[in-house]
Design a protein around this motif. Structure first.
Motif, PDB file in Angstrom:
ATOM      1  N   PHE A   1      10.736  -4.701  34.591  1.00  0.00           N
ATOM      2  CA  PHE A   1      10.478  -3.784  33.882  1.00  0.00           C
ATOM      3  C   PHE A   1      10.589  -2.555  35.514  1.00  0.00           C
ATOM      4  O   PHE A   1       8.956  -3.407  36.115  1.00  0.00           O
ATOM      5  CB  PHE A   1       9.976  -3.080  32.551  1.00  0.00           C
ATOM      6  CG  PHE A   1      10.957  -4.114  31.402  1.00  0.00           C
ATOM      7  CD1 PHE A   1      11.246  -3.317  30.502  1.00  0.00           C
ATOM      8  CD2 PHE A   1       9.594  -5.173  31.079  1.00  0.00           C
ATOM      9  CE1 PHE A   1      11.957  -3.895  29.789  1.00  0.00           C
ATOM     10  CE2 PHE A   1      10.054  -5.788  30.054  1.00  0.00           C
ATOM     11  CZ  PHE A   1      11.334  -5.452  29.061  1.00  0.00           C
ATOM     12  N   SER A   2      10.723  -1.418  35.209  1.00  0.00           N
ATOM     13  CA  SER A   2      10.008  -0.130  36.198  1.00  0.00           C
ATOM     14  C   SER A   2       8.192   0.122  36.525  1.00  0.00           C
ATOM     15  O   SER A   2       8.036  -0.241  35.215  1.00  0.00           O
ATOM     16  CB  SER A   2      10.553   0.557  35.564  1.00  0.00           C
ATOM     17  OG  SER A   2      12.372   0.892  35.281  1.00  0.00           O
ATOM     18  N   PRO A   3       8.598   0.147  37.537  1.00  0.00           N
ATOM     19  CA  PRO A   3       6.779   0.340  38.110  1.00  0.00           C
ATOM     20  C   PRO A   3       6.313   1.297  36.802  1.00  0.00           C
ATOM     21  O   PRO A   3       6.750   2.147  36.721  1.00  0.00           O
ATOM     22  CB  PRO A   3       6.502   0.282  39.129  1.00  0.00           C
ATOM     23  CG  PRO A   3       7.472  -0.248  39.570  1.00  0.00           C
ATOM     24  CD  PRO A   3       9.242   0.289  38.920  1.00  0.00           C
ATOM     25  N   GLY A   4       5.438   1.193  36.661  1.00  0.00           N
ATOM     26  CA  GLY A   4       3.934   2.339  35.696  1.00  0.00           C
ATOM     27  C   GLY A   4       3.556   2.168  34.298  1.00  0.00           C
ATOM     28  O   GLY A   4       2.687   2.651  34.084  1.00  0.00           O
ATOM     29  N   GLY A   5       4.364   1.228  33.449  1.00  0.00           N
ATOM     30  CA  GLY A   5       4.829   1.052  32.361  1.00  0.00           C
ATOM     31  C   GLY A   5       3.451   0.089  31.851  1.00  0.00           C
ATOM     32  O   GLY A   5       2.946  -0.610  32.990  1.00  0.00           O
ATOM     33  N   SER A   6       3.709  -0.385  30.929  1.00  0.00           N
ATOM     34  CA  SER A   6       2.831  -1.174  30.272  1.00  0.00           C
ATOM     35  C   SER A   6       2.379  -2.463  31.016  1.00  0.00           C
ATOM     36  O   SER A   6       1.877  -3.216  31.413  1.00  0.00           O
ATOM     37  CB  SER A   6       1.909  -1.364  28.805  1.00  0.00           C
ATOM     38  OG  SER A   6       3.412  -1.730  28.025  1.00  0.00           O
ATOM     39  N   ALA A   7       4.251  -2.994  30.679  1.00  0.00           N
ATOM     40  CA  ALA A   7       4.296  -4.166  30.995  1.00  0.00           C
ATOM     41  C   ALA A   7       3.821  -4.241  32.469  1.00  0.00           C
ATOM     42  O   ALA A   7       3.193  -5.797  33.322  1.00  0.00           O
ATOM     43  CB  ALA A   7       5.398  -4.749  30.755  1.00  0.00           C
ATOM     44  N   ASP A   8       4.113  -3.532  33.763  1.00  0.00           N
ATOM     45  CA  ASP A   8       3.883  -3.825  34.999  1.00  0.00           C
ATOM     46  C   ASP A   8       2.156  -3.939  35.503  1.00  0.00           C
ATOM     47  O   ASP A   8       2.402  -3.940  35.849  1.00  0.00           O
ATOM     48  CB  ASP A   8       4.729  -2.301  35.342  1.00  0.00           C
ATOM     49  CG  ASP A   8       4.671  -1.974  37.458  1.00  0.00           C
ATOM     50  OD1 ASP A   8       4.745  -3.276  37.370  1.00  0.00           O
ATOM     51  OD2 ASP A   8       3.416  -1.612  37.775  1.00  0.00           O
ATOM     52  N   THR A   9       2.249  -2.431  34.514  1.00  0.00           N
ATOM     53  CA  THR A   9       0.076  -2.610  34.769  1.00  0.00           C
ATOM     54  C   THR A   9      -0.363  -3.527  34.609  1.00  0.00           C
ATOM     55  O   THR A   9      -1.433  -4.492  35.122  1.00  0.00           O
ATOM     56  CB  THR A   9      -0.303  -1.670  33.542  1.00  0.00           C
ATOM     57  OG1 THR A   9       0.903  -0.049  34.190  1.00  0.00           O
ATOM     58  CG2 THR A   9      -1.558  -0.863  33.714  1.00  0.00           C
ATOM     59  N   VAL A  10       0.096  -4.423  32.712  1.00  0.00           N
ATOM     60  CA  VAL A  10      -0.630  -5.673  33.019  1.00  0.00           C
ATOM     61  C   VAL A  10      -0.268  -6.815  33.665  1.00  0.00           C
ATOM     62  O   VAL A  10      -1.112  -7.494  34.227  1.00  0.00           O
ATOM     63  CB  VAL A  10      -0.780  -5.943  31.161  1.00  0.00           C
ATOM     64  CG1 VAL A  10      -0.856  -7.567  31.171  1.00  0.00           C
ATOM     65  CG2 VAL A  10      -0.975  -4.909  30.767  1.00  0.00           C
TER      66      VAL A  10
END
Length: 323
Positions: free
Chosen positions: A38-47
């Motif tokens: 997924f793109s940077p900045g989302g919850s998946a990227d954050t975790v």
């Protein structure tokens, strides 16, 4: 002279053997790549980035996050499936990993056979929300209205086959109601229409929906998991609110290409359990509306298999496709 040559031979042999052994067992000895679909900045990227930081500290090598967004994670998954099974390319899959095989007719990889499960990372609920001025104040009221008006109530999703969409489909099937699906290109574009009342409801991921509830823009009727969320403990589950047995969780974990050596898999899982037990990491998860999901590689593998079968049946019954 012969004795000196013999001793020299033994010395060289030992040196070569030691070097070979070091090369074989010294994992990791170069940077590791963690692929996020997924793109940077989302919850998946954050975790995912927090996880990479923890792994880097424990493994002693940089863990580089690479975002390969597109096709609900398919682009990232195919890249990892085709990579060498040496522990230097890892994938951070979501629940989409278990549903894509049923959504896409010509998936270029097998979500089970082409991967080695390393371990789960977290699970999180979606949240059933309605406009704050909606007349629906509970799950039973919403179900009653849907039954009285079949095919009239609408729900917004972040796209066909997403967890937001599947949460609503499961809700429809279990409540025996019929609603109209309004797909958007993402939760961000869907929320304004739910807030304004143009759409009756939605089932966004908790990190997307809960801030709008706290801001007074939406009303929460229930979370989709079997247990209440630590991030939103005041919100009851849909199961306890009028639809017993309802359970849907968005989850993430770590997998590697198939045939990953067991010793590398076990090393990665060991470090993963250490990260999940770290209070700072746990707090970061809860802030994202998620709960840690520790466990063995076998347990995560079993989850992927059971989820793949669960959603295969629902997708087939509902005739959901994205092709």
């Amino acid at each position: 002279m012969r004795i000196k040559i013999f001793l020299l031979f033994l010395s060289c042999s030992f040196s070569i053997g030691s070097s070979f052994a070091d090369t074989k067992t010294a994992y990791p000895n170069k940077p590791i790549h963690l692929i996020v679909g997924f793109s940077p900045g989302g919850s998946a990227d954050t975790v995912g980035r927090a996880l990479a930081e923890g792994l880097s500290t424990r493994l002693g090598q940089p863990v580089i996050v690479e975002n390969k967004a597109g096709a609900n994670g398919n682009i990232a998954a195919e890249l990892v499936a085709r990579s060498a099974p040496d522990g230097y390319t890892l994938y951070f899959p979501s629940i989409g990993h278990a549903v894509n095989a049923s959504l896409y007719k010509n998936l270029p990889y097998d979500p089970i056979k082409d991967f080695t499960a390393v371990g789960g990372v977290f699970s999180a609920p979606n949240i059933l929300v309605v406009p704050v001025n909606s007349s629906y104040k509970s799950v039973p009221e919403l179900i009653a209205a849907a039954k009285a008006n079949p095919g009239k109530l609408t729900f917004a999703s972040s796209g066909s086959g997403t967890s937001v969409h599947l949460s609503a489909v499961l809700f429809e099937k279990m409540a025996k109601i019929d609603m109209i699906h309004i797909p958007y290109k993402g939760t961000g574009s869907a929320m304004p229409d739910v807030i304004s009342g143009q759409v009756d409801m939605s089932f966004p991921n908790l990190p997307s929906g809960w801030p709008q509830v706290k801001a007074g823009n939406l009303r929460a009727l229930g979370v989709t998991t079997a247990k209440r969320s630590a991030a939103a403990p005041s919100v009851p589950t849909i199961a306890e609110s009028g639809l017993p047995g309802y359970d849907m969780a968005t989850w993430y974990g770590v997998v590697a290409p198939a045939n990953l050596p067991i010793d590398i898999r076990n090393r990665l899982n060991k470090e993963l359990q250490s990260i999940l037990a770290d209070p700072k990491f746990k707090d970061k998860l809860i802030a994202q509306g998620a709960d840690p999901m520790p466990g063995t590689p076998e347990q995560f593998s079993a989850l992927i298999k059971s989820e793949t079968e669960k959603w295969r049946k629902l997708i087939a019954q509902s005739n959901i496709t994205v092709d």
